[in-house]
Design a protein around this motif. Structure first.
Motif, PDB file in Angstrom:
ATOM      1  N   ASN A  75       0.827  -1.210   0.000  1.00 48.10           N
ATOM      2  CA  ASN A  75       0.000   0.000   0.000  1.00 48.10           C
ATOM      3  C   ASN A  75       0.857   1.254   0.000  1.00 48.10           C
ATOM      4  N   TYR A  76       1.987   1.176   0.694  1.00 51.21           N
ATOM      5  CA  TYR A  76       2.900   2.324   0.782  1.00 51.21           C
ATOM      6  C   TYR A  76       3.368   2.737  -0.612  1.00 51.21           C
ATOM      7  N   PHE A  77       3.773   1.753  -1.410  1.00 49.59           N
ATOM      8  CA  PHE A  77       4.327   2.054  -2.740  1.00 49.59           C
ATOM      9  C   PHE A  77       3.252   2.282  -3.804  1.00 49.59           C
ATOM     10  N   SER A  78       2.018   1.892  -3.492  1.00 47.89           N
ATOM     11  CA  SER A  78       0.958   2.112  -4.477  1.00 47.89           C
ATOM     12  C   SER A  78       0.297   3.480  -4.309  1.00 47.89           C
ATOM     13  N   GLY A  79       0.657   4.183  -3.253  1.00 48.29           N
ATOM     14  CA  GLY A  79       0.081   5.500  -2.997  1.00 48.29           C
ATOM     15  C   GLY A  79       1.099   6.611  -3.126  1.00 48.29           C
ATOM     16  N   GLU A  80       0.839   7.713  -2.427  1.00 46.62           N
ATOM     17  CA  GLU A  80       1.682   8.906  -2.514  1.00 46.62           C
ATOM     18  C   GLU A  80       2.733   8.983  -1.406  1.00 46.62           C
ATOM     19  N   LYS A  81       2.772   7.989  -0.531  1.00 49.40           N
ATOM     20  CA  LYS A  81       3.670   8.068   0.623  1.00 49.40           C
ATOM     21  C   LYS A  81       5.148   8.190   0.252  1.00 49.40           C
ATOM     22  N   PRO A  82       5.636   7.523  -0.811  1.00 50.67           N
ATOM     23  CA  PRO A  82       7.050   7.729  -1.164  1.00 50.67           C
ATOM     24  C   PRO A  82       7.374   9.202  -1.451  1.00 50.67           C
ATOM     25  N   TYR A  83       6.405   9.936  -2.004  1.00 46.16           N
ATOM     26  CA  TYR A  83       6.633  11.351  -2.290  1.00 46.16           C
ATOM     27  C   TYR A  83       6.531  12.204  -1.028  1.00 46.16           C
ATOM     28  N   THR A  84       5.605  11.849  -0.138  1.00 44.94           N
ATOM     29  CA  THR A  84       5.373  12.677   1.047  1.00 44.94           C
ATOM     30  C   THR A  84       6.244  12.294   2.242  1.00 44.94           C
ATOM     31  N   LEU A  85       6.510  10.995   2.374  1.00 47.59           N
ATOM     32  CA  LEU A  85       7.267  10.514   3.536  1.00 47.59           C
ATOM     33  C   LEU A  85       8.682  10.053   3.189  1.00 47.59           C
ATOM     34  N   GLY A  86       8.956   9.849   1.910  1.00 49.19           N
ATOM     35  CA  GLY A  86      10.268   9.351   1.508  1.00 49.19           C
ATOM     36  C   GLY A  86      10.341   7.846   1.600  1.00 49.19           C
ATOM     37  N   LEU A  87      11.529   7.315   1.784  1.00 53.62           N
ATOM     38  CA  LEU A  87      11.716   5.864   1.878  1.00 53.62           C
ATOM     39  C   LEU A  87      10.986   5.311   3.103  1.00 53.62           C
ATOM     40  N   PRO A  88      10.373   4.145   2.982  1.00 54.87           N
ATOM     41  CA  PRO A  88       9.672   3.562   4.134  1.00 54.87           C
ATOM     42  C   PRO A  88      10.646   3.226   5.260  1.00 54.87           C
ATOM     43  N   GLN A  89      10.244   3.540   6.491  1.00 54.01           N
ATOM     44  CA  GLN A  89      11.078   3.312   7.664  1.00 54.01           C
ATOM     45  C   GLN A  89      10.465   2.237   8.559  1.00 54.01           C
ATOM     46  N   VAL A  90      11.318   1.512   9.254  1.00 52.29           N
ATOM     47  CA  VAL A  90      10.865   0.440  10.149  1.00 52.29           C
ATOM     48  C   VAL A  90       9.895   0.990  11.194  1.00 52.29           C
ATOM     49  N   ASN A  91      10.224   2.146  11.784  1.00 50.22           N
ATOM     50  CA  ASN A  91       9.370   2.725  12.824  1.00 50.22           C
ATOM     51  C   ASN A  91       7.958   2.992  12.319  1.00 50.22           C
ATOM     52  N   HIS A  92       7.844   3.388  11.047  1.00 51.26           N
ATOM     53  CA  HIS A  92       6.525   3.684  10.473  1.00 51.26           C
ATOM     54  C   HIS A  92       5.627   2.453  10.518  1.00 51.26           C
ATOM     55  N   PHE A  93       6.155   1.301  10.114  1.00 56.85           N
ATOM     56  CA  PHE A  93       5.348   0.079  10.077  1.00 56.85           C
ATOM     57  C   PHE A  93       5.110  -0.471  11.478  1.00 56.85           C
ATOM     58  N   ALA A  94       6.088  -0.318  12.365  1.00 56.05           N
ATOM     59  CA  ALA A  94       5.886  -0.740  13.753  1.00 56.05           C
ATOM     60  C   ALA A  94       4.731   0.044  14.375  1.00 56.05           C
ATOM     61  N   ASP A  95       4.702   1.350  14.125  1.00 53.38           N
ATOM     62  CA  ASP A  95       3.603   2.180  14.638  1.00 53.38           C
ATOM     63  C   ASP A  95       2.270   1.746  14.039  1.00 53.38           C
ATOM     64  N   GLU A  96       2.268   1.468  12.740  1.00 52.73           N
ATOM     65  CA  GLU A  96       1.034   1.042  12.075  1.00 52.73           C
ATOM     66  C   GLU A  96       0.507  -0.268  12.667  1.00 52.73           C
ATOM     67  N   LEU A  97       1.423  -1.119  13.116  1.00 54.65           N
ATOM     68  CA  LEU A  97       1.046  -2.421  13.660  1.00 54.65           C
ATOM     69  C   LEU A  97       0.918  -2.399  15.181  1.00 54.65           C
ATOM     70  N   HIS A  98       1.099  -1.197  15.776  1.00 58.29           N
ATOM     71  CA  HIS A  98       0.983  -1.007  17.227  1.00 58.29           C
ATOM     72  C   HIS A  98       1.970  -1.880  17.996  1.00 58.29           C
ATOM     73  N   LEU A  99       3.203  -1.913  17.495  1.00 57.97           N
ATOM     74  CA  LEU A  99       4.282  -2.653  18.139  1.00 57.97           C
ATOM     75  C   LEU A  99       5.469  -1.731  18.337  1.00 57.97           C
ATOM     76  N   SER A 100       6.314  -2.061  19.310  1.00 55.21           N
ATOM     77  CA  SER A 100       7.562  -1.327  19.429  1.00 55.21           C
ATOM     78  C   SER A 100       8.470  -1.725  18.266  1.00 55.21           C
ATOM     79  N   ALA A 101       9.375  -0.830  17.886  1.00 55.94           N
ATOM     80  CA  ALA A 101      10.245  -1.087  16.737  1.00 55.94           C
ATOM     81  C   ALA A 101      11.097  -2.333  16.950  1.00 55.94           C
ATOM     82  N   ASN A 102      11.609  -2.522  18.160  1.00 56.33           N
ATOM     83  CA  ASN A 102      12.466  -3.685  18.421  1.00 56.33           C
ATOM     84  C   ASN A 102      11.682  -4.990  18.384  1.00 56.33           C
TER      85      ASN A 102
END
Length: 297
Positions: A199-226
């Motif tokens: 979903n990240y690459f099919s939308g506008e997020k690469p333009y608005t947020l840049g490269l996807p970061q681990v913390n971004h997906f951890a937050d989306e999944l309601h988990l700590s990054a580690n």
């Protein structure tokens, strides 16, 4: 803003819980000795691990309540804040082992303490122990307590730190067991991660947020990054960052076959700020530059 009670030393925490200080940098704290007290936000300048023995809601991490059960371990690194403020009293129960970072100076454990990523785990990520595992943990506590009560000699620090390291190594083993027994849950996390990546690459997020970061997906999944990173590592054998980079290369290869697109356009579509960074990563992972890969194919 609610007041935060900060414990700077092990001695301060012992006093707070009516425990004797046997060593200035480490203690096994019997929380049953503490007086009933009001809920408050607490911060520690040392490592602290709670062994909870009853179900209770007396501690919170961030905005979420931990799920306490019989034989549950909660890990906090220096500087973390736990708890909440409210006008109710509770009776602390269980055991805590606390040790100051200064205890680890010049030791092998001091060099590897950052490898124990569970000190940064958060919501729903506590370690739930079997009865046998709990007995193993209590045995480690007893060994540390024995050394604290023993007359201090040249072996004291080495033996205390060695037993703390043994305890943490057991915790790592028990967490591995917990990851395995929750395999279905972990696979669900991986599936949702893959969907979020697509979903990240099919939308506008690469333009608005840049490269996807681990913390971004951890937050989306309601988990700590580690914790999130450890799930990905145990399920795939790759770090979360490597997994993301593999997805970037996979999408990049498809885009390179679109002859009308320049390599710079592809780089920007993937979230790279500078095309040369994309070219460098692509060559590292594929063995060819994007232009060379396009010409070869």
């Amino acid at each position: 803003m609610d007041e935060i009670i900060n414990f700077r030393t092990v001695h301060e925490y012992n006093l707070f819980n009516n425990n004797e200080t046997l060593h200035p940098l480490v203690s096994v704290v019997d929380l049953d000795k503490a007086e009933p007290r009001m809920f408050r936000r607490l911060q520690y300048d040392f490592y602290i691990i709670f062994l909870k023995k009853i179900h209770c809601g007396d501690l919170r991490y961030g905005l979420n309540t931990y799920d306490y059960e019989e034989g549950t371990l909660i890990f906090l690194a220096p500087g973390q804040i736990i708890g909440e403020s409210k006008d109710e009293y509770y009776q602390p129960q269980g055991t805590a082992i606390v040790f100051h970072p200064d205890l680890l100076l010049g030791t092998a454990l001091g060099k590897k303490i950052a490898d124990f990523t569970f000190f940064s785990y958060a919501v729903n990520e506590a370690l739930h122990l079997s009865e046998q595992e709990r007995n193993t943990i209590l045995d480690c506590f007893l060994k540390i307590q024995y050394e604290l009560k023993h007359s201090i000699d040249k072996h004291t620090k080495t033996l205390i730190v060695s037993n703390i390291e043994l305890f943490l190594n057991y915790c790592e083993r028990f967490y591995d067991r917990q990851f395995i027994t929750r395999d279905n849950v972990n696979r669900g996390v991986l599936e949702r991660f893959e969907q979020l990546l697509n979903n990240y690459f099919s939308g506008e997020k690469p333009y608005t947020l840049g490269l996807p970061q681990v913390n971004h997906f951890a937050d989306e999944l309601h988990l700590s990054a580690n914790y999130f990173g450890d799930i990905v590592k145990k399920e795939t054998g790759k770090s979360a960052q490597e997994y993301i980079q593999n997805k970037i290369i996979e999408i990049a290869k498809d885009k390179i076959f679109e002859a009308k697109k320049t390599i710079s356009e592809i780089a920007y579509e993937l979230g790279f700020k500078y095309p040369q960074h994309f070219s460098r990563l692509f060559k590292q992972r594929v063995g060819f530059t994007p232009n060379q890969y396009r010409n070869l194919n």
